[in-house]
Design an enzyme around this catalytic site. Structure first.
Site, PDB file in Angstrom:
ATOM      1  N   GLU A  59     122.137  22.704 -55.878  1.00 11.06           N
ATOM      2  CA  GLU A  59     123.397  22.645 -56.619  1.00 11.06           C
ATOM      3  C   GLU A  59     123.214  23.139 -58.053  1.00 11.06           C
ATOM      4  O   GLU A  59     122.861  24.277 -58.264  1.00 11.06           O
ATOM      5  CB  GLU A  59     124.022  21.241 -56.564  1.00 11.06           C
ATOM      6  CG  GLU A  59     125.293  21.047 -57.376  1.00 11.06           C
ATOM      7  CD  GLU A  59     126.445  21.991 -56.992  1.00 11.06           C
ATOM      8  OE1 GLU A  59     127.453  21.976 -57.694  1.00 11.06           O
ATOM      9  OE2 GLU A  59     126.338  22.758 -56.027  1.00 11.06           O
ATOM     10  N   SER A  91     131.295  23.992 -49.536  1.00 13.63           N
ATOM     11  CA  SER A  91     130.408  24.906 -50.250  1.00 13.63           C
ATOM     12  C   SER A  91     131.076  26.272 -50.380  1.00 13.63           C
ATOM     13  O   SER A  91     132.048  26.575 -49.689  1.00 13.63           O
ATOM     14  CB  SER A  91     129.082  25.052 -49.491  1.00 13.63           C
ATOM     15  OG  SER A  91     128.296  26.088 -50.035  1.00 13.63           O
ATOM     16  N   SER A  92     130.527  27.087 -51.280  1.00 12.80           N
ATOM     17  CA  SER A  92     130.974  28.480 -51.422  1.00 12.80           C
ATOM     18  C   SER A  92     129.916  29.471 -50.962  1.00 12.80           C
ATOM     19  O   SER A  92     130.116  30.686 -51.076  1.00 12.80           O
ATOM     20  CB  SER A  92     131.321  28.770 -52.886  1.00 12.80           C
ATOM     21  OG  SER A  92     132.403  27.984 -53.302  1.00 12.80           O
ATOM     22  N   GLY A 150     125.465  31.349 -57.167  1.00  9.31           N
ATOM     23  CA  GLY A 150     126.496  31.381 -58.196  1.00  9.31           C
ATOM     24  C   GLY A 150     127.651  30.431 -58.019  1.00  9.31           C
ATOM     25  O   GLY A 150     128.728  30.666 -58.567  1.00  9.31           O
ATOM     26  N   GLY A 151     127.498  29.326 -57.253  1.00 14.63           N
ATOM     27  CA  GLY A 151     128.613  28.405 -57.084  1.00 14.63           C
ATOM     28  C   GLY A 151     129.797  29.117 -56.449  1.00 14.63           C
ATOM     29  O   GLY A 151     129.646  29.943 -55.547  1.00 14.63           O
ATOM     30  N   GLU A 186     124.243  17.649 -54.906  1.00  9.65           N
ATOM     31  CA  GLU A 186     125.207  18.404 -54.115  1.00  9.65           C
ATOM     32  C   GLU A 186     126.518  17.678 -53.887  1.00  9.65           C
ATOM     33  O   GLU A 186     127.557  18.305 -53.656  1.00  9.65           O
ATOM     34  CB  GLU A 186     124.583  18.762 -52.767  1.00  9.65           C
ATOM     35  CG  GLU A 186     125.076  20.054 -52.191  1.00  9.65           C
ATOM     36  CD  GLU A 186     124.675  21.239 -53.043  1.00  9.65           C
ATOM     37  OE1 GLU A 186     125.588  21.963 -53.482  1.00  9.65           O
ATOM     38  OE2 GLU A 186     123.483  21.449 -53.269  1.00  9.65           O
ATOM     39  N   THR A 238     121.504  27.958 -57.315  1.00  7.88           N
ATOM     40  CA  THR A 238     121.365  28.371 -55.913  1.00  7.88           C
ATOM     41  C   THR A 238     120.531  29.646 -55.883  1.00  7.88           C
ATOM     42  O   THR A 238     120.308  30.269 -56.917  1.00  7.88           O
ATOM     43  CB  THR A 238     122.744  28.619 -55.247  1.00  7.88           C
ATOM     44  OG1 THR A 238     123.547  27.460 -55.394  1.00  7.88           O
ATOM     45  CG2 THR A 238     122.628  28.927 -53.771  1.00  7.88           C
ATOM     46  N   ARG A 294     123.719  22.010 -44.672  1.00  7.16           N
ATOM     47  CA  ARG A 294     124.339  21.409 -45.846  1.00  7.16           C
ATOM     48  C   ARG A 294     123.953  19.936 -45.970  1.00  7.16           C
ATOM     49  O   ARG A 294     123.792  19.231 -44.958  1.00  7.16           O
ATOM     50  CB  ARG A 294     125.856  21.518 -45.713  1.00  7.16           C
ATOM     51  CG  ARG A 294     126.671  21.021 -46.896  1.00  7.16           C
ATOM     52  CD  ARG A 294     126.423  21.831 -48.120  1.00  7.16           C
ATOM     53  NE  ARG A 294     127.545  21.717 -49.070  1.00  7.16           N
ATOM     54  CZ  ARG A 294     127.446  21.995 -50.352  1.00  7.16           C
ATOM     55  NH1 ARG A 294     126.282  22.384 -50.855  1.00  7.16           N
ATOM     56  NH2 ARG A 294     128.499  21.903 -51.146  1.00  7.16           N
TER      57      ARG A 294
END
Length: 609
Positions: free
Chosen positions: A439, A485-486, A506-507, A458, A419, A122
């Site tokens: 992002e 983050s997801s 997809g966030g 990001e 992403t 990350r």
């Protein structure tokens, strides 16, 4: 077929039978690849959403990228080598979703030891960042001002992830693995409708930066579908990294260019100036991709491994699964199953928002969030005859009480839905599930001059301000901190052996995409390709649930609305990929049929020969 355990249900046996049927059909329909787009192997590549065969598999959103991974597998590389090769090629063909200027999470299964290993790649905030990074005069800055700016750029983690993964678990040197992507960047790829559309959607902000226009809009115009787009700057950058490693990017000439670009974005003279960032050479030099234990939960006798914080993917998917495990979803009607899935997602997102942040800076109760005791205390909130009112207040995983809620409820903040995700497997049985990003689609919009890649935005994944000033927010910015983050790269084991692996872009919808695909496969008995391609819904502790057109237009929507659900129609959610070992020794690779223009699944050999 491998001996079944007593824990495997009849439903999972049915899944394998159905998957084997798809595999048989796939094997019969696996001719030589033909179609549009010259891949790095020198042959034309086409997109196929399902592939079955031997020797290993790769699944991604792009045919040229999948072909890069397959090429490395054919050269004797393992799943880790193939994952990095595929990711590097995605940096060429999917530059608005991933690349050297971004970060991600790498989850791998080692067949020799049976262990799951992860890398946290990350991006990190500058050392100078504090909780008020995105505030001015005591108020949060407008989101639109931050998205396209140097202020939103974090230290990239993708190059360090590649180097660490290859150094610890790969079999090929970085130069060999980057070779297909370098060639692809130099010779070019064929522009498809998705790439043209994404460029058009970002045209206004791209035009702020001459280097971005020169790279992605040759001659100042949108690229035409079917045209060839080359990136000689990125080819040279890949060549530098191939010969010198990532040193130049974190402590050399490329690092200098990144820092200069962030601190003084090269804006068109006729454009409004954008906010500058405070990234320094010291920030890049200090960056390290982190090794950590995976998240883990048990579901229907399976072991589900994912990414622990700083990602919220593993804990939120895991908590939702634990909530849902109280009932046999396979026996429910479609209406009742979708209702419970939506409500479990709603509750899990409430807890995610209160408790998950960067564990290097925050006390994150990862173990407690994944405990069945906590899930049971939250599951009692869900009723089959009514809908929870959002936003739902979080529970306390350290001190769970039945149906108890604590701090003030807060809605889930926006996350960019770009992403990309890839999955790979090899002939030895190793697997990689890897999600990477810059992002928002197009990242910050800022290209590093002469280097051929976009910088991330990001840091917008941080909370700009606390949802409640009286409650600690674990996702506020901080020095060197990773934003929450997801991303949810996932590998599932059955009795210690791989059952399947998957993930999605997809966030925040990544979490619900992975969760719903797993329920489709494990509980509804859908073969993996069908589970990935089924219509989706995404509830993230909001008043309304997002649903795709196939659900919007179905008879399920009015029946769920009668319960109290409210919906918003959205064109598509996620773009998943997955791989699965089959009982006869073949690999199944699965990707989207339509989302993002369809994905690309490939295998090394369709037959044993």
């Amino acid at each position: 077929m491998r001996r079944m355990t007593n824990r495997r249900s009849a439903r999972l046996l049915a899944v394998l039978t159905a998957t084997a049927a798809i595999a048989a059909a796939g094997a019969a329909a696996a001719p030589a690849l033909t179609g549009s787009g010259d891949g790095p192997s020198g042959q034309k590549q086409s997109k196929k959403p399902v592939a079955v065969g031997y020797g290993g598999a790769v699944s991604s959103v792009d045919a040229d990228a999948s072909a890069a991974g397959i090429k490395v597998l054919k050269q004797g590389g393992n799943a880790v080598d193939a994952a990095v090769a595929t990711a590097a090629a995605l940096g060429v063909t999917e530059p608005y979703s991933a690349g050297l200027g971004g970060g991600g999470y790498f989850v791998s299964y080692d067949a020799a030891s049976g262990k799951i290993r992860t890398i946290d790649g990350r991006e990190t905030a500058p050392k100078s960042a504090d909780e008020k990074l995105f505030q001015e005069d005591g108020k949060a800055l407008p989101f639109d001002e931050v998205v396209t700016s140097g202020l939103s750029v974090g230290t990239p983690g993708t190059p360090a992830t590649w180097e660490k993964a290859l150094g610890e678990w790969g079999t090929k040197p970085l130069g060999k693995v980057l070779a297909p992507a370098e060639k692809l960047a130099r010779e070019g790829f064929t522009v498809d409708e998705t790439f043209r559309k994404q460029t058009a959607e970002n045209e206004e902000r791209f035009r702020k930066f001459p280097d971005t226009v020169d790279l992605f809009m040759p001659g100042g115009k949108l690229p035409e579908k079917g045209s060839t787009l080359r990136n000689p700057d990125l080819a040279r950058t890949y060549d530098t990294i191939a010969h010198k490693g990532t040193g130049p990017l974190y402590d050399g000439a490329i690092a200098d260019d990144i820092v200069k670009t962030v601190r003084k974005p090269p804006v068109d003279p006729d454009s409004k100036k954008v906010r500058t960032g405070d990234l320094t050479r010291e920030d890049l030099k200090a960056y390290e991709a982190g090794r950590q234990a995976p998240s883990h939960t048990r579901y229907r006798g399976l072991d589900v491994f994912g990414m622990a914080p700083s990602s919220s993917g593993g804990t939120t998917v895991g908590e939702a699964l634990n909530i849902l495990e109280r009932g046999d979803l396979g026996k429910l009607s479609k209406k009742k199953l979708l209702h419970r899935y939506i409500e479990a997602s709603r509750v899990a997102f409430a807890d995610r928002g209160r408790w998950v942040g960067d564990p290097a800076a925050e006390d994150v109760p990862t173990k407690e969030l994944l405990s069945q005791r906590f899930a049971d205390s939250r599951a009692c909130l869900i009723k089959d005859d009514k809908v929870l009112k959002s936003p739902v207040a979080p529970g306390d995983p350290r001190h769970p009480s039945d149906c108890g809620s604590g701090d003030k409820a807060a809605p889930t903040p926006y996350e960019g839905k770009s992403t990309t995700h890839l999955t790979t497997a090899d002939k030895w049985g190793n697997i990689v599930s890897y999600t990477l990003t810059i992002e928002q689609t197009g990242g910050s919009g800022i290209t590093v001059p002469g280097r051929g890649f976009l910088l991330n935005n990001e840091l917008t994944d941080f909370s700009f301000e606390p949802a409640d000033p009286d409650v600690h927010d674990p996702n506020l910015p901080g020095p060197g901190k990773r934003p929450r983050s997801s991303m949810s790269p996932t590998i599932v084991l059955d009795d210690g052996k791989p059952a399947f692996a998957l993930g999605s872009p997809g966030g925040a919808t990544i979490i619900t995409t992975v969760l719903q695909s797993m329920i489709n496969h494990v509980d509804r008995g859908m073969p993996l390709p069908d589970a990935i391609n089924a219509p989706r819904a995404s509830q993230r502790n909001a008043e309304k649930t997002e649903i795709e057109p196939r659900l919007w237009n179905s008879d399920l929507r009015p029946r769920l609305e009668d319960l109290g659900h409210e919906f918003t129609k959205i064109d598509e959610l996620g773009a998943a990929t997955g791989v699965q070992p089959l009982p006869d020794g073949r690999w199944l690779a699965a990707a989207e049929k339509e989302r993002r223009g369809g994905g690309s699944a490939m295998v090394v050999r369709p037959s044993k020969k």
